[in-house]
Design a protein around this motif. Structure first.
Motif, PDB file in Angstrom:
ATOM      1  N   ARG A 154      50.064 -83.456 -22.116  1.00  0.00           N
ATOM      2  CA  ARG A 154      49.387 -84.315 -23.135  1.00  0.00           C
ATOM      3  C   ARG A 154      49.224 -85.784 -22.439  1.00  0.00           C
ATOM      4  NH1 ARG A 154      51.602 -82.842 -28.416  1.00  0.00           N
ATOM      5  NH2 ARG A 154      52.287 -84.764 -28.504  1.00  0.00           N
ATOM      6  N   VAL A 155      50.358 -86.082 -21.917  1.00  0.00           N
ATOM      7  CA  VAL A 155      50.308 -87.473 -21.277  1.00  0.00           C
ATOM      8  C   VAL A 155      49.638 -87.446 -20.007  1.00  0.00           C
ATOM      9  CG1 VAL A 155      51.982 -89.036 -19.906  1.00  0.00           C
ATOM     10  CG2 VAL A 155      52.714 -87.942 -22.110  1.00  0.00           C
ATOM     11  N   GLU A 156      49.594 -86.283 -19.107  1.00  0.00           N
ATOM     12  CA  GLU A 156      48.534 -86.365 -17.943  1.00  0.00           C
ATOM     13  C   GLU A 156      47.215 -86.267 -18.457  1.00  0.00           C
ATOM     14  OE1 GLU A 156      50.444 -82.871 -16.029  1.00  0.00           O
ATOM     15  OE2 GLU A 156      51.903 -84.169 -14.973  1.00  0.00           O
ATOM     16  N   LYS A 157      46.779 -85.841 -19.419  1.00  0.00           N
ATOM     17  CA  LYS A 157      45.355 -85.696 -19.932  1.00  0.00           C
ATOM     18  C   LYS A 157      45.016 -87.101 -20.274  1.00  0.00           C
ATOM     19  CE  LYS A 157      44.454 -80.778 -21.179  1.00  0.00           C
ATOM     20  NZ  LYS A 157      43.303 -80.342 -20.561  1.00  0.00           N
ATOM     21  N   TRP A 158      45.993 -87.801 -20.888  1.00  0.00           N
ATOM     22  CA  TRP A 158      45.542 -89.016 -21.598  1.00  0.00           C
ATOM     23  C   TRP A 158      45.568 -89.992 -20.324  1.00  0.00           C
ATOM     24  CZ3 TRP A 158      47.399 -93.930 -21.361  1.00  0.00           C
ATOM     25  CH2 TRP A 158      46.862 -94.877 -22.373  1.00  0.00           C
ATOM     26  N   MET A 159      46.473 -90.009 -19.188  1.00  0.00           N
ATOM     27  CA  MET A 159      46.203 -90.774 -18.339  1.00  0.00           C
ATOM     28  C   MET A 159      45.030 -90.556 -17.346  1.00  0.00           C
ATOM     29  SD  MET A 159      48.962 -92.732 -17.942  1.00  0.00           S
ATOM     30  CE  MET A 159      48.680 -93.336 -16.164  1.00  0.00           C
ATOM     31  N   GLU A 160      44.558 -89.267 -17.317  1.00  0.00           N
ATOM     32  CA  GLU A 160      43.245 -88.988 -16.684  1.00  0.00           C
ATOM     33  C   GLU A 160      42.050 -89.747 -17.237  1.00  0.00           C
ATOM     34  OE1 GLU A 160      42.703 -84.991 -16.340  1.00  0.00           O
ATOM     35  OE2 GLU A 160      44.419 -84.399 -15.258  1.00  0.00           O
ATOM     36  N   LYS A 161      42.161 -89.703 -18.731  1.00  0.00           N
ATOM     37  CA  LYS A 161      41.016 -90.386 -19.784  1.00  0.00           C
ATOM     38  C   LYS A 161      41.054 -91.959 -19.781  1.00  0.00           C
ATOM     39  CE  LYS A 161      38.510 -89.370 -23.784  1.00  0.00           C
ATOM     40  NZ  LYS A 161      38.557 -88.559 -24.969  1.00  0.00           N
ATOM     41  N   TYR A 162      42.285 -92.284 -19.943  1.00  0.00           N
ATOM     42  CA  TYR A 162      42.633 -93.708 -20.281  1.00  0.00           C
ATOM     43  C   TYR A 162      43.343 -94.569 -19.368  1.00  0.00           C
ATOM     44  CZ  TYR A 162      40.853 -92.186 -24.636  1.00  0.00           C
ATOM     45  OH  TYR A 162      39.985 -91.604 -25.762  1.00  0.00           O
ATOM     46  N   GLY A 163      44.120 -93.771 -18.314  1.00  0.00           N
ATOM     47  CA  GLY A 163      45.209 -94.466 -17.534  1.00  0.00           C
ATOM     48  C   GLY A 163      44.628 -95.756 -16.731  1.00  0.00           C
ATOM     49  N   SER A 164      43.542 -95.593 -16.420  1.00  0.00           N
ATOM     50  CA  SER A 164      43.062 -97.070 -15.451  1.00  0.00           C
ATOM     51  C   SER A 164      42.977 -98.015 -16.464  1.00  0.00           C
ATOM     52  CB  SER A 164      41.646 -96.772 -14.981  1.00  0.00           C
ATOM     53  OG  SER A 164      41.402 -95.444 -14.295  1.00  0.00           O
ATOM     54  N   TYR A 165      42.530 -97.980 -17.671  1.00  0.00           N
ATOM     55  CA  TYR A 165      42.584 -99.179 -18.534  1.00  0.00           C
ATOM     56  C   TYR A 165      43.903 -99.337 -19.232  1.00  0.00           C
ATOM     57  CZ  TYR A 165      37.668 -97.995 -18.372  1.00  0.00           C
ATOM     58  OH  TYR A 165      36.550 -97.898 -17.635  1.00  0.00           O
ATOM     59  N   SER A 166      44.766 -98.460 -19.031  1.00  0.00           N
ATOM     60  CA  SER A 166      46.023 -98.778 -19.681  1.00  0.00           C
ATOM     61  C   SER A 166      46.905 -99.524 -18.558  1.00  0.00           C
ATOM     62  CB  SER A 166      46.965 -97.500 -19.995  1.00  0.00           C
ATOM     63  OG  SER A 166      47.170 -96.807 -18.782  1.00  0.00           O
ATOM     64  N   LEU A 167      46.263 -99.308 -17.515  1.00  0.00           N
ATOM     65  CA  LEU A 167      47.136-100.321 -16.379  1.00  0.00           C
ATOM     66  C   LEU A 167      46.804-101.923 -16.557  1.00  0.00           C
ATOM     67  CD1 LEU A 167      46.453 -97.912 -13.302  1.00  0.00           C
ATOM     68  CD2 LEU A 167      48.815 -98.491 -14.083  1.00  0.00           C
ATOM     69  N   ILE A 168      45.568-102.116 -17.163  1.00  0.00           N
ATOM     70  CA  ILE A 168      45.247-103.303 -17.148  1.00  0.00           C
ATOM     71  C   ILE A 168      45.864-103.946 -18.534  1.00  0.00           C
ATOM     72  CG2 ILE A 168      43.383-105.040 -17.767  1.00  0.00           C
ATOM     73  CD1 ILE A 168      41.505-103.347 -15.859  1.00  0.00           C
ATOM     74  N   ILE A 169      45.612-103.184 -19.636  1.00  0.00           N
ATOM     75  CA  ILE A 169      46.211-103.596 -20.906  1.00  0.00           C
ATOM     76  C   ILE A 169      47.757-103.627 -20.960  1.00  0.00           C
ATOM     77  CG2 ILE A 169      46.152-102.939 -23.397  1.00  0.00           C
ATOM     78  CD1 ILE A 169      43.307-101.959 -22.849  1.00  0.00           C
ATOM     79  N   GLY A 170      48.155-102.525 -20.337  1.00  0.00           N
ATOM     80  CA  GLY A 170      49.512-102.334 -20.142  1.00  0.00           C
ATOM     81  C   GLY A 170      50.375-103.653 -19.627  1.00  0.00           C
ATOM     82  N   TYR A 171      49.831-104.386 -18.606  1.00  0.00           N
ATOM     83  CA  TYR A 171      50.476-105.498 -18.106  1.00  0.00           C
ATOM     84  C   TYR A 171      51.036-106.452 -19.243  1.00  0.00           C
ATOM     85  CZ  TYR A 171      50.090-105.639 -13.104  1.00  0.00           C
ATOM     86  OH  TYR A 171      50.158-105.072 -11.745  1.00  0.00           O
ATOM     87  N   PHE A 172      50.263-106.493 -20.077  1.00  0.00           N
ATOM     88  CA  PHE A 172      50.345-107.491 -21.302  1.00  0.00           C
ATOM     89  C   PHE A 172      51.543-107.174 -22.514  1.00  0.00           C
ATOM     90  CE2 PHE A 172      46.518-108.896 -19.137  1.00  0.00           C
ATOM     91  CZ  PHE A 172      46.763-110.113 -19.095  1.00  0.00           C
ATOM     92  N   ILE A 173      51.865-105.977 -22.093  1.00  0.00           N
ATOM     93  CA  ILE A 173      52.931-105.256 -23.116  1.00  0.00           C
ATOM     94  C   ILE A 173      54.153-104.890 -22.682  1.00  0.00           C
ATOM     95  CG2 ILE A 173      53.340-103.377 -24.969  1.00  0.00           C
ATOM     96  CD1 ILE A 173      50.148-103.019 -24.897  1.00  0.00           C
ATOM     97  N   PRO A 174      55.178-105.830 -22.742  1.00  0.00           N
ATOM     98  CA  PRO A 174      56.444-105.726 -21.998  1.00  0.00           C
ATOM     99  C   PRO A 174      56.877-104.022 -22.068  1.00  0.00           C
ATOM    100  CG  PRO A 174      56.618-107.617 -23.227  1.00  0.00           C
ATOM    101  CD  PRO A 174      55.338-106.834 -23.762  1.00  0.00           C
ATOM    102  N   GLY A 175      57.545-103.671 -21.143  1.00  0.00           N
ATOM    103  CA  GLY A 175      57.861-102.401 -21.168  1.00  0.00           C
ATOM    104  C   GLY A 175      56.762-101.219 -20.910  1.00  0.00           C
ATOM    105  N   VAL A 176      55.876-101.356 -21.374  1.00  0.00           N
ATOM    106  CA  VAL A 176      54.448-100.369 -21.133  1.00  0.00           C
ATOM    107  C   VAL A 176      54.085-100.669 -19.718  1.00  0.00           C
ATOM    108  CG1 VAL A 176      51.962 -99.999 -21.825  1.00  0.00           C
ATOM    109  CG2 VAL A 176      53.846-100.533 -23.349  1.00  0.00           C
ATOM    110  N   ARG A 177      54.027-101.924 -19.177  1.00  0.00           N
ATOM    111  CA  ARG A 177      53.605-102.110 -17.659  1.00  0.00           C
ATOM    112  C   ARG A 177      54.492-101.462 -16.950  1.00  0.00           C
ATOM    113  NH1 ARG A 177      54.220-107.213 -18.665  1.00  0.00           N
ATOM    114  NH2 ARG A 177      56.248-107.627 -18.608  1.00  0.00           N
ATOM    115  N   HIS A 178      55.591-101.268 -16.946  1.00  0.00           N
ATOM    116  CA  HIS A 178      56.762-100.367 -16.294  1.00  0.00           C
ATOM    117  C   HIS A 178      56.210 -98.851 -16.313  1.00  0.00           C
ATOM    118  CE1 HIS A 178      58.411-104.054 -17.462  1.00  0.00           C
ATOM    119  NE2 HIS A 178      58.951-104.252 -16.091  1.00  0.00           N
ATOM    120  N   ILE A 179      56.080 -98.257 -17.258  1.00  0.00           N
ATOM    121  CA  ILE A 179      55.974 -96.727 -17.505  1.00  0.00           C
ATOM    122  C   ILE A 179      54.472 -96.359 -17.030  1.00  0.00           C
ATOM    123  CG2 ILE A 179      58.018 -96.630 -19.097  1.00  0.00           C
ATOM    124  CD1 ILE A 179      55.685 -96.176 -21.439  1.00  0.00           C
TER     125      ILE A 179
END
Length: 162
Positions: free
Chosen positions: A95-120
């Motif tokens: 499920r994580v891999e499917k989610w990363m395929e669909k939204y992973g690119s955008y999570s890399l940008i948004i994730g920068y602004f969420i401590p801890g998320v940017r790392h994972i």
């Protein structure tokens, strides 16, 4: 934090680059605080704003690249062996891999602004085998936005306190 201030005062841009690289990889470096401190140093003239953004951007980019390759090379075997202890069994990993395929690119940008998320997000991008060109594009965008925002906040906070 005083030791971080002293390290930056003594070693400047190289210290910013290395501290941010290590912080992004996952060592306990308070990245947002570091960026705001760098911004403050640009305000008082210890560092140049443009160079601070450039070296911070580079440090974040290198840290994210290291994290991606750790996830790419070691992440899947590590999670196969120990994932059950933290709730990442095979079904959830799919499920994580499917989610990363669909939204992973955008999570890399948004994730920068969420401590801890940017790392994972970096590690999971590597584990999910995200296309490297796509990964670099979105990591570069996120890194430039994040470093610029937090350095600017630190710079403006320095103006207010002076």
């Amino acid at each position: 934090m005083e030791s971080v201030e002293q390290i930056i005062a003594n070693y400047g841009y190289i210290a910013v680059f290395l501290l941010l690289t290590l912080g992004i990889v996952g060592l306990p470096v308070p990245d947002e605080v570091l960026m705001m401190l760098v911004g403050y140093f640009t305000n008082v003239g210890t560092l140049n704003y443009e160079l601070a953004v450039l070296f911070s951007f580079g440090g974040a980019l290198v840290g994210m690249t290291i994290s991606y390759f750790i996830g790419y090379k070691a992440g899947r075997p590590f999670l196969d062996k120990y994932g059950k202890w933290v709730g990442l069994k095979e079904k959830r990993m799919r499920r994580v891999e499917k989610w990363m395929e669909k939204y992973g690119s955008y999570s890399l940008i948004i994730g920068y602004f969420i401590p801890g998320v940017r790392h994972i997000t970096c590690y999971f991008s590597g584990i999910a085998r995200m296309d490297l060109k796509q990964y670099f594009l979105f990591v570069a965008i996120g890194s430039l936005l994040w470093t610029s925002v937090f350095i600017t906040i630190g710079r403006l906070a320095g103006v207010i306190t002076l």
